[in-house]
Enzyme design. Structure first.
Site, PDB file in Angstrom:
ATOM      1  N   ARG A  10      -8.469  -9.858   5.182  1.00 58.80           N
ATOM      2  CA  ARG A  10      -7.648  -8.854   5.868  1.00 58.80           C
ATOM      3  C   ARG A  10      -8.550  -7.865   6.615  1.00 58.80           C
ATOM      4  O   ARG A  10      -8.199  -7.370   7.687  1.00 58.80           O
ATOM      5  CB  ARG A  10      -6.734  -8.113   4.885  1.00 58.80           C
ATOM      6  CG  ARG A  10      -7.469  -7.350   3.790  1.00 58.80           C
ATOM      7  CD  ARG A  10      -6.532  -6.439   3.026  1.00 58.80           C
ATOM      8  NE  ARG A  10      -7.213  -5.812   1.885  1.00 58.80           N
ATOM      9  CZ  ARG A  10      -6.825  -4.685   1.328  1.00 58.80           C
ATOM     10  NH1 ARG A  10      -5.777  -4.029   1.807  1.00 58.80           N
ATOM     11  NH2 ARG A  10      -7.472  -4.186   0.302  1.00 58.80           N
ATOM     12  N   GLU A  58      10.588  -4.934   9.460  1.00 55.12           N
ATOM     13  CA  GLU A  58       9.832  -6.111   9.871  1.00 55.12           C
ATOM     14  C   GLU A  58      10.593  -7.004  10.854  1.00 55.12           C
ATOM     15  O   GLU A  58      10.009  -7.536  11.809  1.00 55.12           O
ATOM     16  CB  GLU A  58       9.430  -6.922   8.647  1.00 55.12           C
ATOM     17  CG  GLU A  58       8.453  -6.222   7.724  1.00 55.12           C
ATOM     18  CD  GLU A  58       9.101  -5.282   6.729  1.00 55.12           C
ATOM     19  OE1 GLU A  58       8.384  -4.660   5.924  1.00 55.12           O
ATOM     20  OE2 GLU A  58      10.358  -5.162   6.760  1.00 55.12           O
ATOM     21  N   PHE A  83       6.708 -10.359   3.712  1.00 53.99           N
ATOM     22  CA  PHE A  83       7.636  -9.792   4.686  1.00 53.99           C
ATOM     23  C   PHE A  83       7.573 -10.529   6.024  1.00 53.99           C
ATOM     24  O   PHE A  83       8.595 -10.731   6.687  1.00 53.99           O
ATOM     25  CB  PHE A  83       7.323  -8.310   4.907  1.00 53.99           C
ATOM     26  CG  PHE A  83       7.251  -7.521   3.626  1.00 53.99           C
ATOM     27  CD1 PHE A  83       8.148  -7.754   2.599  1.00 53.99           C
ATOM     28  CD2 PHE A  83       6.276  -6.555   3.439  1.00 53.99           C
ATOM     29  CE1 PHE A  83       8.089  -7.043   1.416  1.00 53.99           C
ATOM     30  CE2 PHE A  83       6.202  -5.833   2.256  1.00 53.99           C
ATOM     31  CZ  PHE A  83       7.110  -6.070   1.243  1.00 53.99           C
ATOM     32  N   HIS A 109      -2.218 -10.164   2.455  1.00 54.24           N
ATOM     33  CA  HIS A 109      -1.755 -10.073   1.059  1.00 54.24           C
ATOM     34  C   HIS A 109      -0.931 -11.294   0.652  1.00 54.24           C
ATOM     35  O   HIS A 109       0.141 -11.180   0.067  1.00 54.24           O
ATOM     36  CB  HIS A 109      -0.942  -8.793   0.847  1.00 54.24           C
ATOM     37  CG  HIS A 109      -1.741  -7.539   1.003  1.00 54.24           C
ATOM     38  ND1 HIS A 109      -2.265  -7.137   2.217  1.00 54.24           N
ATOM     39  CD2 HIS A 109      -2.114  -6.590   0.100  1.00 54.24           C
ATOM     40  CE1 HIS A 109      -2.929  -6.002   2.059  1.00 54.24           C
ATOM     41  NE2 HIS A 109      -2.865  -5.651   0.795  1.00 54.24           N
ATOM     42  N   ASP A 117       0.447  -6.129  -7.607  1.00 58.40           N
ATOM     43  CA  ASP A 117       1.726  -5.926  -6.918  1.00 58.40           C
ATOM     44  C   ASP A 117       2.817  -6.854  -7.457  1.00 58.40           C
ATOM     45  O   ASP A 117       4.001  -6.617  -7.244  1.00 58.40           O
ATOM     46  CB  ASP A 117       1.571  -6.141  -5.408  1.00 58.40           C
ATOM     47  CG  ASP A 117       0.830  -4.989  -4.744  1.00 58.40           C
ATOM     48  OD1 ASP A 117       0.532  -4.004  -5.441  1.00 58.40           O
ATOM     49  OD2 ASP A 117       0.546  -5.080  -3.541  1.00 58.40           O
ATOM     50  N   ARG A 167      -6.081 -10.335   0.271  1.00 58.54           N
ATOM     51  CA  ARG A 167      -6.468  -9.001  -0.178  1.00 58.54           C
ATOM     52  C   ARG A 167      -7.807  -9.018  -0.911  1.00 58.54           C
ATOM     53  O   ARG A 167      -8.580  -8.062  -0.851  1.00 58.54           O
ATOM     54  CB  ARG A 167      -5.374  -8.464  -1.105  1.00 58.54           C
ATOM     55  CG  ARG A 167      -5.677  -7.117  -1.739  1.00 58.54           C
ATOM     56  CD  ARG A 167      -4.591  -6.775  -2.743  1.00 58.54           C
ATOM     57  NE  ARG A 167      -4.714  -5.412  -3.267  1.00 58.54           N
ATOM     58  CZ  ARG A 167      -3.906  -4.908  -4.188  1.00 58.54           C
ATOM     59  NH1 ARG A 167      -2.918  -5.645  -4.675  1.00 58.54           N
ATOM     60  NH2 ARG A 167      -4.074  -3.677  -4.614  1.00 58.54           N
TER      61      ARG A 167
END
Length: 312
Positions: A10, A58, A83, A109, A117, A167
């Protein structure tokens, strides 16, 4: 490989956007209130007039990017994979894929390495969702060098592209002068004669480490990095399978619909070969440290090694 620098892809994505933005005035970046996490904030700092924060919307961001692409811009839309591929699937399919617009999707991610998460944010289905959209290119780079090359290749490709970034910081294994990135072409990282292991994303380096352990046990594994899931390198896949006669696939993704499925589809039609898919086995993830989750789900070097050993 212990001494190799580690960089999250990322971060590579954010840095690559800035470098490309210096060259391409028509490159614009859209984010959904996650610029700090997706690292598009680096681009925003360099080019504030070419970065649009669409808020936590989004699907709307996807539609905006589609419209901008019809006006000469090359939009890169950025958010978490859950998303980008999940929440916005209808808009990606109908507003970008169906009219075949020149929009690039930077999905960060992805996979269980999102860690703490938890299952709601650990997208293990995105490659499958994006791969089935007609005309969509799907890329899953394995390190910093490859991720930066993927961003440039995505810009240069005329049409929709989905890029998957992670990530977790991963070793940089492609920092060499002869490295070449080409859409739709796999890379042989280790030649072998007994089995072939096709890997993608952060699992590539773990597969190389597993291959070293297998070699010590007398199993000579050919390791091939498949950074482009679609279009996939059918020629390389069939040639390697014909040579070794036994195939494994490794991915930080569901074994349904991702790399394992793509390789199996090719081989079932062109070079029937026994395939063992190593990945997330039709379950949701869970909250926990990324490295521990990769170990629990058998996606680290030890897990890959054990799976190959018990299967062979």
């Amino acid at each position: 490989m212990k001494d190799l620098p580690k960089i999250a892809t990322r971060d590579s994505y954010g840095n690559a956007l800035v470098e490309l933005g210096k060259e391409k005035d028509n490159l614009v970046v859209l984010d959904a209130d996650l610029a700090a996490a997706t690292k598009t904030g680096i681009f925003k700092k360099a080019f504030p007039d070419r970065h649009i924060d669409c808020g936590i919307a989004e699907a709307n961001m996807t539609g905006i990017a589609a419209g901008m692409s019809t006006c000469g811009k090359v939009p890169f839309i950025s958010t978490f994979a859950m998303f980008a591929a999940g929440r916005s699937y209808e808009q990606v399919r109908n507003s970008i894929g169906y009219p075949h617009l020149n929009v690039k999707i930077g999905a960060t991610h992805a996979g269980i390495s999102v860690g703490e998460d938890g299952a709601t944010h650990q997208c293990n289905e995105d490659l499958a969702l994006m791969r089935v959209i007609p005309g969509m290119v799907v890329i899953n780079p394995c390190d910093d060098i490859e991720a930066k090359a993927a961003v440039r290749a995505a810009y240069e490709h005329d049409g929709p592209v989905y890029m998957r970034f992670g990530r977790l910081a991963v070793p940089v294994i492609n920092d060499r002068e002869d490295y070449k990135f080409e859409l739709g072409k796999g890379v042989v990282l280790r030649e072998g004669k007994d089995i072939t292991i096709f890997a993608t994303g952060l699992c590539v380096v773990e597969t190389l480490l597993a291959a070293e352990k297998l070699a010590a046990d007398g199993i000579d594994a050919e390791v091939i990095n498949i950074h482009t899931i679609k279009p996939i390198d059918e020629e390389l896949i069939t040639a390697s399978a014909a040579k070794t006669g036994r195939v494994f696939t490794v991915e930080e993704h569901s074994i349904i619909g991702g790399l394992g499925s793509a390789v199996s589809e090719v081989l079932s039609e062109k070079q029937p070969t026994k395939v063992t898919r190593i990945g997330v086995n039709d379950v949701f993830g869970e909250s926990g440290p990324a490295v521990e989750l990769l170990h629990k789900y058998g996606l680290d070097a030890e897990g890959i090694y054990n799976k190959v050993k018990e299967t062979v």
